[in-house]
Structure formats: structure tokens, C-alpha cells
Design a protein around this motif. Structure first.
Motif, PDB file in Angstrom:
ATOM      1  N   LYS A 150       0.798  -1.154  -0.091  1.00 52.26           N
ATOM      2  CA  LYS A 150      -0.070   0.049  -0.032  1.00 52.26           C
ATOM      3  C   LYS A 150       0.778   1.409  -0.060  1.00 52.26           C
ATOM      4  N   LYS A 151       1.894   0.966   0.627  1.00 50.05           N
ATOM      5  CA  LYS A 151       3.019   2.296   0.820  1.00 50.05           C
ATOM      6  C   LYS A 151       3.295   2.385  -0.529  1.00 50.05           C
ATOM      7  N   TRP A 152       3.870   1.336  -1.313  1.00 49.71           N
ATOM      8  CA  TRP A 152       4.397   1.366  -2.778  1.00 49.71           C
ATOM      9  C   TRP A 152       3.264   2.111  -3.686  1.00 49.71           C
ATOM     10  N   LEU A 153       1.854   1.539  -3.438  1.00 51.89           N
ATOM     11  CA  LEU A 153       1.026   2.249  -4.386  1.00 51.89           C
ATOM     12  C   LEU A 153       0.755   3.802  -4.224  1.00 51.89           C
ATOM     13  N   SER A 154       0.798   4.240  -3.130  1.00 51.43           N
ATOM     14  CA  SER A 154       0.610   5.635  -2.891  1.00 51.43           C
ATOM     15  C   SER A 154       1.981   6.466  -3.489  1.00 51.43           C
ATOM     16  N   SER A 155       2.972   5.903  -3.699  1.00 56.58           N
ATOM     17  CA  SER A 155       4.121   6.595  -4.215  1.00 56.58           C
ATOM     18  C   SER A 155       4.311   6.494  -5.809  1.00 56.58           C
ATOM     19  N   LEU A 156       3.341   5.715  -6.507  1.00 54.84           N
ATOM     20  CA  LEU A 156       3.489   5.526  -7.779  1.00 54.84           C
ATOM     21  C   LEU A 156       3.436   6.781  -8.726  1.00 54.84           C
ATOM     22  N   PRO A 157       4.083   7.015  -9.680  1.00 56.33           N
ATOM     23  CA  PRO A 157       3.773   8.160 -10.715  1.00 56.33           C
ATOM     24  C   PRO A 157       2.613   8.060 -11.778  1.00 56.33           C
ATOM     25  N   LEU A 158       1.440   8.401 -11.115  1.00 57.39           N
ATOM     26  CA  LEU A 158       0.389   8.315 -11.931  1.00 57.39           C
ATOM     27  C   LEU A 158      -0.448   9.660 -12.089  1.00 57.39           C
ATOM     28  N   PRO A 159      -1.266   9.729 -13.013  1.00 57.13           N
ATOM     29  CA  PRO A 159      -2.077  11.082 -13.244  1.00 57.13           C
ATOM     30  C   PRO A 159      -2.837  11.288 -12.029  1.00 57.13           C
ATOM     31  N   ASP A 160      -3.250  12.491 -11.995  1.00 58.32           N
ATOM     32  CA  ASP A 160      -4.059  12.952 -10.601  1.00 58.32           C
ATOM     33  C   ASP A 160      -5.360  12.007 -10.630  1.00 58.32           C
ATOM     34  N   ASP A 161      -6.063  12.218 -11.555  1.00 54.00           N
ATOM     35  CA  ASP A 161      -7.189  11.164 -11.526  1.00 54.00           C
ATOM     36  C   ASP A 161      -7.286  10.038 -11.395  1.00 54.00           C
ATOM     37  N   GLU A 162      -6.409   9.259 -11.909  1.00 51.35           N
ATOM     38  CA  GLU A 162      -6.058   7.850 -11.740  1.00 51.35           C
ATOM     39  C   GLU A 162      -5.494   7.448 -10.196  1.00 51.35           C
ATOM     40  N   ARG A 163      -4.626   8.733  -9.794  1.00 45.25           N
ATOM     41  CA  ARG A 163      -4.188   8.363  -8.274  1.00 45.25           C
ATOM     42  C   ARG A 163      -5.288   8.514  -7.338  1.00 45.25           C
ATOM     43  N   SER A 164      -6.328   9.426  -7.498  1.00 46.17           N
ATOM     44  CA  SER A 164      -7.483   9.467  -6.731  1.00 46.17           C
ATOM     45  C   SER A 164      -8.343   8.229  -6.760  1.00 46.17           C
ATOM     46  N   ILE A 165      -8.401   7.767  -8.097  1.00 51.13           N
ATOM     47  CA  ILE A 165      -9.122   6.439  -8.103  1.00 51.13           C
ATOM     48  C   ILE A 165      -8.558   5.338  -7.402  1.00 51.13           C
ATOM     49  N   LEU A 166      -7.259   5.300  -7.591  1.00 46.43           N
ATOM     50  CA  LEU A 166      -6.400   4.106  -6.788  1.00 46.43           C
ATOM     51  C   LEU A 166      -6.644   4.259  -5.257  1.00 46.43           C
ATOM     52  N   ALA A 167      -6.576   5.252  -4.834  1.00 49.61           N
ATOM     53  CA  ALA A 167      -6.555   5.488  -3.356  1.00 49.61           C
ATOM     54  C   ALA A 167      -8.244   5.167  -2.627  1.00 49.61           C
ATOM     55  N   ARG A 168      -8.850   5.567  -3.765  1.00 53.52           N
ATOM     56  CA  ARG A 168     -10.452   5.168  -3.282  1.00 53.52           C
ATOM     57  C   ARG A 168     -10.717   3.441  -3.282  1.00 53.52           C
ATOM     58  N   LEU A 169     -10.082   2.965  -4.344  1.00 58.47           N
ATOM     59  CA  LEU A 169     -10.118   1.665  -4.353  1.00 58.47           C
ATOM     60  C   LEU A 169      -9.337   0.977  -3.233  1.00 58.47           C
ATOM     61  N   VAL A 170      -8.312   1.410  -2.755  1.00 61.20           N
ATOM     62  CA  VAL A 170      -7.413   1.046  -1.481  1.00 61.20           C
ATOM     63  C   VAL A 170      -8.185   1.107  -0.379  1.00 61.20           C
ATOM     64  N   ASP A 171      -8.832   2.105  -0.202  1.00 59.43           N
ATOM     65  CA  ASP A 171      -9.757   2.497   0.930  1.00 59.43           C
ATOM     66  C   ASP A 171     -10.902   1.432   0.780  1.00 59.43           C
ATOM     67  N   GLU A 172     -11.394   1.166  -0.221  1.00 57.99           N
ATOM     68  CA  GLU A 172     -12.718   0.419  -0.433  1.00 57.99           C
ATOM     69  C   GLU A 172     -12.367  -1.064  -0.171  1.00 57.99           C
ATOM     70  N   LEU A 173     -11.179  -1.477  -0.675  1.00 65.41           N
ATOM     71  CA  LEU A 173     -10.627  -2.900  -0.173  1.00 65.41           C
ATOM     72  C   LEU A 173     -10.107  -2.906   1.253  1.00 65.41           C
ATOM     73  N   GLU A 174      -9.788  -1.961   1.972  1.00 68.24           N
ATOM     74  CA  GLU A 174      -9.621  -2.286   3.417  1.00 68.24           C
ATOM     75  C   GLU A 174     -11.015  -2.370   4.128  1.00 68.24           C
ATOM     76  N   ARG A 175     -11.809  -1.699   3.669  1.00 68.76           N
ATOM     77  CA  ARG A 175     -13.322  -1.902   4.277  1.00 68.76           C
ATOM     78  C   ARG A 175     -13.933  -3.376   4.032  1.00 68.76           C
ATOM     79  N   ILE A 176     -13.713  -3.768   2.434  1.00 69.36           N
ATOM     80  CA  ILE A 176     -14.449  -5.186   2.247  1.00 69.36           C
ATOM     81  C   ILE A 176     -13.465  -6.246   3.071  1.00 69.36           C
ATOM     82  N   THR A 177     -11.961  -5.959   3.354  1.00 65.38           N
ATOM     83  CA  THR A 177     -11.496  -6.909   3.929  1.00 65.38           C
ATOM     84  C   THR A 177     -11.844  -7.141   5.366  1.00 65.38           C
TER      85      THR A 177
END
Length: 400
Positions: free
Chosen positions: A157-184
């Protein structure tokens, strides 16, 4: 009663004559009011639908019996040229009166609760798989190589947050990671409840002596089966899980065997296939069987065949009331301890627990050697079974 989403068409048959037809709204109050007009000598027939179990539960205290018909087998309704609600209700009543109605087993309240529980867990698990797939698709679309460790752990998760992604995809990725934590977290809560219930159920404890079967698989299978006495043979249980091949035969032509039917409880069938993949890793006759089928037909077919073999073992274990014949006591105790920890049992440091034998190398190796000998015996039996008998010369040739 021909049941729909909001109402049911009822036809009352008495002494071979229809004495009344009416429409009943499918609300709690209306069903109870209608039930009070019936007697304890009446039988009510309904078709298996999404809300039929709720109707059956409300009608049950007021009548002699509530029969749930299998809609796939009621051919008089499924293939009728003139099909209306009134005709369907009449056909159901006439088939039951004549003794030709194909009914289904109605699970008790505890089995229904288990089925809802395991079905909901499967839905949460599928949601987690979809979320992980979307995360992987974002990484693939941006040419990011695979992470060497556990992608969804702390380092990942720390590696995912440091990836060089466009701003819109970075926000989508952060939302998906949060969603995965809730589902887990939801999935962990389901596993905790199921593990705690499995440890106090003697049938589940007995099933967990079979390699590959843990508390989740055992609970899912028991929720699907209900009462094992419903299945007179292990073949019937395998067919109920949809693990038996389809057969087509007519006239003088030989029978053709196709793929498995895939009928019955989907969750239980998936769990048995997953258990087959796990059983492949444990020494014993199940691993030998998996390897034999894998050499001939590939790993996926071997997993399905081993799942069917597991269904047969489950039938024998539940019917006989005995543990799996080739169970490893230390390994089983360790499996039970892991289930207890998942259920919320406190960790005990500094003192030996019930699973201590598994961590003693001599005991662990002795048990492994025992089941490996059984595995070798199975392989030798199969090798001898495959050997062709010597060809005998015809009697006429011997005379000449």
C-alpha cells in the motif's frame, strides 16, 4: 399458490373439486390473515422462488404441510400452451392431489441462516476480487511492473501511494485501496463468526480432519447439505453439488459423458474445488489421485475430479460419524488452533497448546511418512490396475 413478487394466486381443491379461487397480497399481514382461514389438515403447494421460503415460514404453523415444488420439473406448467396464474395454481393443486408433484427439501431455520451467511460472505469475497482486479488494471494501463511482495499489505500500500500516476487515476487508486480495506474488514468479520460456529459443531470438526477442508469450506458444505440423510448414496451428494458429468444415451447407441452438470449450490461447489487445490499440497491418497488425473487431463480437470472425491469422503464421514481415516492428528490440531485464533481466541505465549505436536519435527515427520506410505500404496494399486493382462492365443492356434 402461484407466487409472484407482490401477490399469489390461490386455488383451493377439496374432494377433487375447486371450491375457491382468490388472490393474496404478499405482505406479512395478508399472508398471516390468509393462513388463519386454513386448518391443520390442509396442505399448501408453492413453487420455489426468491420469496417462497418467507411464505413457507409464515404458512407452516397453520397447516399440516407446506410443499415447495421444483419449477424446473413441473412440466405441466413449464410447457403449457395456455399459461395463466389461475391455471398454474390449479395444476399445482391437482399434481399434489394425484401424488405427481416434484417437491424440494425445505431447509430448517438454522440451515437457512447458514446459507444466507455463506452466500453473503461469497458476495463480499467476489467484491474484494473485483476491487483487486481494478487496481491491477490501473497498474497495467500505466506500464507499472509487478510488486515483488504482497501488493495489498503494508509495504504494498505504501508502494501504491508513491506511484507516478495522473492525478485522476491516483485518486481512483486511493479510493479503491480504501474500499478494499473496508471489504477486507467485513470478510474478516464473516470468517470470525463462521470459524467460531464451526469449532462447536461436531460435524464441521469432523470434516476438518479431511485435507484441504477448513472452517469456511466445512460451514459452506454443511449449509448446502442440511441433513445428510437426504442423500442415500455418495453419488447422490456429488450430483447435488453439480460435480457429476452429464450423460446422454438413447437406443442402441453408447452413453456419452459430457462436462459436469454445475447444478446445485454454487458456493459449495466452488469451496470444494478450492479445497481440492489445497489437498493437492498435502501428502496422502488425495494428492496421488490429483496427480494421476493431472497427468492424463490437466490440472483444472484434476481439481474438479478431486472435488468430487472430496464430496464422496464428506458423505462417508458424515454418515459414519467417524473422522477421516488418514487424518494426521498433529496437523489437524494445528488446523483447529488456527481456526480458534481466527475466531478470536487469545494467543497463549510461553506455554504449550493443543497444537504443540505439529511443531515437534519427529512427530510431524512420522505422520507425514505414514500418509506418504498410503500415497505410495495408491500409486502402486493404480499402476497394477492399468497393466494389461497377457494376450491368450486362440484355442484353434494352439492345436495346430
Amino acid at each position: 399458490m402461484d407466487i409472484h413478487r407482490s401477490f399469489a394466486q390461490a386455488a383451493i381443491l377439496e374432494d377433487g373439486q375447486f371450491i375457491k379461487e382468490l388472490r393474496v397480497d404478499l405482505t406479512h399481514e395478508r399472508i398471516v390473515k390468509f393462513s388463519k382461514t386454513l386448518t391443520l389438515d390442509d396442505e399448501v403447494v408453492i413453487e420455489a422462488t426468491g420469496n417462497s421460503l418467507a411464505v413457507e415460514r409464515l404458512l407452516r404453523p397453520f397447516v399440516k404441510r407446506v410443499i415447495v415444488a421444483n419449477p424446473r420439473l413441473v412440466r405441466a406448467i413449464a410447457y403449457a400452451r395456455v399459461k395463466t396464474d389461475k391455471i398454474d395454481a390449479r395444476v399445482l393443486a391437482q399434481l399434489q392431489a394425484s401424488g405427481f408433484l416434484p417437491d424440494v427439501w425445505v431447509p430448517d431455520d438454522d440451515t437457512q441462516r447458514r446459507r444466507r451467511q455463506t452466500t453473503e460472505r461469497l458476495g463480499v469475497l467476489e467484491q474484494a476480487v473485483r476491487t483487486k482486479g481494478r487496481i491491477h488494471s490501473i497498474l497495467h494501463a500505466n506500464l507499472i511492473p509487478k510488486f515483488t511482495g504482497h501488493l495489498f499489505g503494508k509495504a504494498g500500500k505504501k508502494w501504491l501511494s508513491s506511484l507516478p500516476l495522473p492525478d485522476d487515476e491516483r485518486s481512483i487508486l486511493a479510493r479503491l485501496v480504501d474500499e478494499l480495506e473496508r471489504i477486507t474488514a467485513q470478510l474478516a468479520e464473516f470468517d470470525k463468526v463462521i470459524a467460531s460456529e464451526s469449532l462447536v459443531d461436531p460435524r464441521a470438526v469432523r470434516l476438518m480432519t479431511i485435507p484441504g477442508i477448513g472452517p469456511i469450506v466445512a460451514s459452506t458444505v454443511l449449509a448446502s447439505i442440511g441433513d445428510i440423510s437426504r442423500f442415500p448414496t455418495p453419488e447422490k451428494l456429488s450430483s447435488y453439488f453439480g460435480l457429476t458429468p452429464k450423460i446422454r444415451q438413447s437406443g442402441d447407441r453408447p452413453a456419452r459423458h459430457g462436462r459436469i452438470s454445475k447444478q446445485g449450490n454454487v458456493a459449495a461447489r466452488r469451496m470444494l474445488v478450492e479445497a481440492a487445490w489445497s489437498a493437492k499440497l498435502a501428502p496422502g491418497p488425495l494428492r496421488a489421485f490429483f496427480n494421476r488425473v493431472q497427468k492424463a487431463r490437466g490440472a483444472p480437470a484434476a481439481a474438479v475430479a478431486t472435488a468430487r472425491k472430496l464430496a464422496v469422503m464428506i458423505w462417508h464421514v458424515l454418515t459414519s460419524g467417524a473422522d477421516y481415516a488418514y487424518a494426521r492428528p498433529a496437523f489437524t490440531a494445528m488446523k483447529m488452533r488456527k481456526a480458534a485464533l481466527k475466531a478470536g481466541a487469545p494467543r497463549a505465549y510461553g506455554k504449550a497448546g493443543p497444537a504443540q505436536d505439529y511443531w515437534i519435527k519427529e512427530i510431524r515427520d512420522r505422520e507425514a511418512q505414514y500418509v506418504e506410505r498410503v500415497e505410495k500404496a495408491y500409486e502402486q494399486m493404480v499402476a497394477a490396475w492399468k497393466q494389461a493382462p497377457p494376450k491368450q492365443k486362440p484355442a484353434s492356434a494352439e492345436k495346430t
